[in-house]
Design an enzyme around this catalytic site. Structure first.
Site, short mmCIF file in Angstrom:
data_model
loop_
_atom_site.label_atom_id
_atom_site.label_comp_id
_atom_site.label_asym_id
_atom_site.label_seq_id
_atom_site.Cartn_x
_atom_site.Cartn_y
_atom_site.Cartn_z
CG ASP A 64 -7.01 -2.71 -4.39
OD1 ASP A 64 -6.27 -1.66 -4.34
OD2 ASP A 64 -5.28 -3.46 -3.90
CG HIS A 81 -5.95 -1.14 -0.67
ND1 HIS A 81 -5.27 -1.23 -1.58
CD2 HIS A 81 -5.21 -0.74 0.39
CE1 HIS A 81 -4.32 -0.36 -1.07
NE2 HIS A 81 -4.10 -0.97 -0.09
CB SER A 135 -1.32 -0.11 0.83
OG SER A 135 -2.12 0.99 1.27
#
Length: 305
Positions: free
Chosen positions: A247, A277, A161
């Protein structure tokens, strides 16, 4: 050009996909903090990371005039074959290096490498460029000291991330300094590569508080140090991009893979089905398979002459 997403999906056992779908159906969807007060509350509620055996060695390193805390893991057996710089996620405004201790302890022992994780400063108390400054300092320290400290000059980098974003920004800074060739690979999981709201993924997260906290003071958020998708991506080490098919940032990860390849880099893209995600941090067999794949990719990159 048209293509089917199914053609890009990683080949995983059907039962793992079914388990993942069931897990996400039963999971309550969450959202990130929407204000500084909510952020402080979320930080206070976050459980302490579980201890590892042996634990990380904590110290502060310095390079380019920046001092930054790091956590260091050495392999249980034998000298390190390489050093991996791990950068944690958390939207640039949450998390710590310690949250990756279990993963990094396992990585150090499985690959027989040293792992250094960087405790970069968080927004909004320390907005951009504090985080990439700290990550660059840790990377430069490794470039300068890895051979003397760990007995190897082979380096790799990775993150998830926001950590993947910072890892890529760090590599771009190192390339511009002429030292990126010390890194043999970058394992990047579902990075946030555009915060300017100009791409499909960027527009979906445009109103998120973490962006205001991190770069709310910046007029042009297409700066490569902020949104690496807009960078000159030439001259970078081989990269593995991992992302889930569900995602919100899928398109931006696909775009980054294409731009890295077009710039002449060695890039491998792995899209995992039924995965949102952050999926590699979830308790599913599919997540474990994805992480095993990252380990294998890193092992291969480290072992090459």
């Amino acid at each position: 050009m048209r293509f089917a997403l199914e053609a890009l999906l990683a080949d995983v056992p059907a039962e793992q996909v079914a388990e993942a779908r069931a897990f996400y159906r039963s999971r309550v969807a969450g959202r990130g903090p929407a204000s500084f007060e909510e952020l402080k509350e979320a930080r206070a509620k976050k459980p302490a990371p579980r201890a590892t055996v042996p634990p990380a060695v904590e110290e502060t390193v310095e390079a380019a005039g920046v001092r930054v805390p790091v956590r260091i893991f050495l392999p249980a057996e034998g000298p390190p074959r390489a050093v991996y710089l791990g950068i944690h996620g958390g939207g640039f405004y949450m998390g710590s290096a310690a949250q990756g201790d279990e993963r990094h302890r396992e990585l150090a022992d499985a690959l027989r490498i040293a792992v250094v994780s960087v405790d970069y400063r968080l927004a909004p108390e320390h907005p951009w460029p504090a985080a990439p400054d700290d990550c660059e300092a840790a990377a430069l320290w490794l470039v300068e000291e890895a051979e003397a400290r760990f007995g190897t000059s082979r380096l790799a980098i990775g993150g998830s991330s926001a950590g993947a974003t910072l890892a890529l920004a760090t590599l771009l800074r190192l390339r511009d300094r002429g030292v990126v060739d010390r890194f043999v690979g970058a394992a990047l999981r579902f990075g946030t590569y555009d915060v300017s709201a100009r791409t499909p993924g960027g527009r979906r997260i445009a109103d998120e508080y973490f962006i205001r906290a991190y770069v709310g003071h910046v007029a042009d958020r297409t700066l490569p140090d902020i949104s690496p998708l807009y960078a000159d991506l030439s001259g970078l080490p081989p990269a593995l991009l991992v992302v889930g098919s569900e995602d919100v940032l899928l398109e931006d990860n696909l775009t980054l893979a294409g731009r890295l390849s077009a710039a002449g880099n060695d890039v491998e893209l792995r899209v995992y089905p039924a995965s949102p995600h952050g999926f590699t941090g979830h308790p599913t067999a599919l997540a474990a398979t994805a992480l095993d794949g990252v380990n294998s990719w890193l092992r291969d990159r480290i072992s090459r002459p």
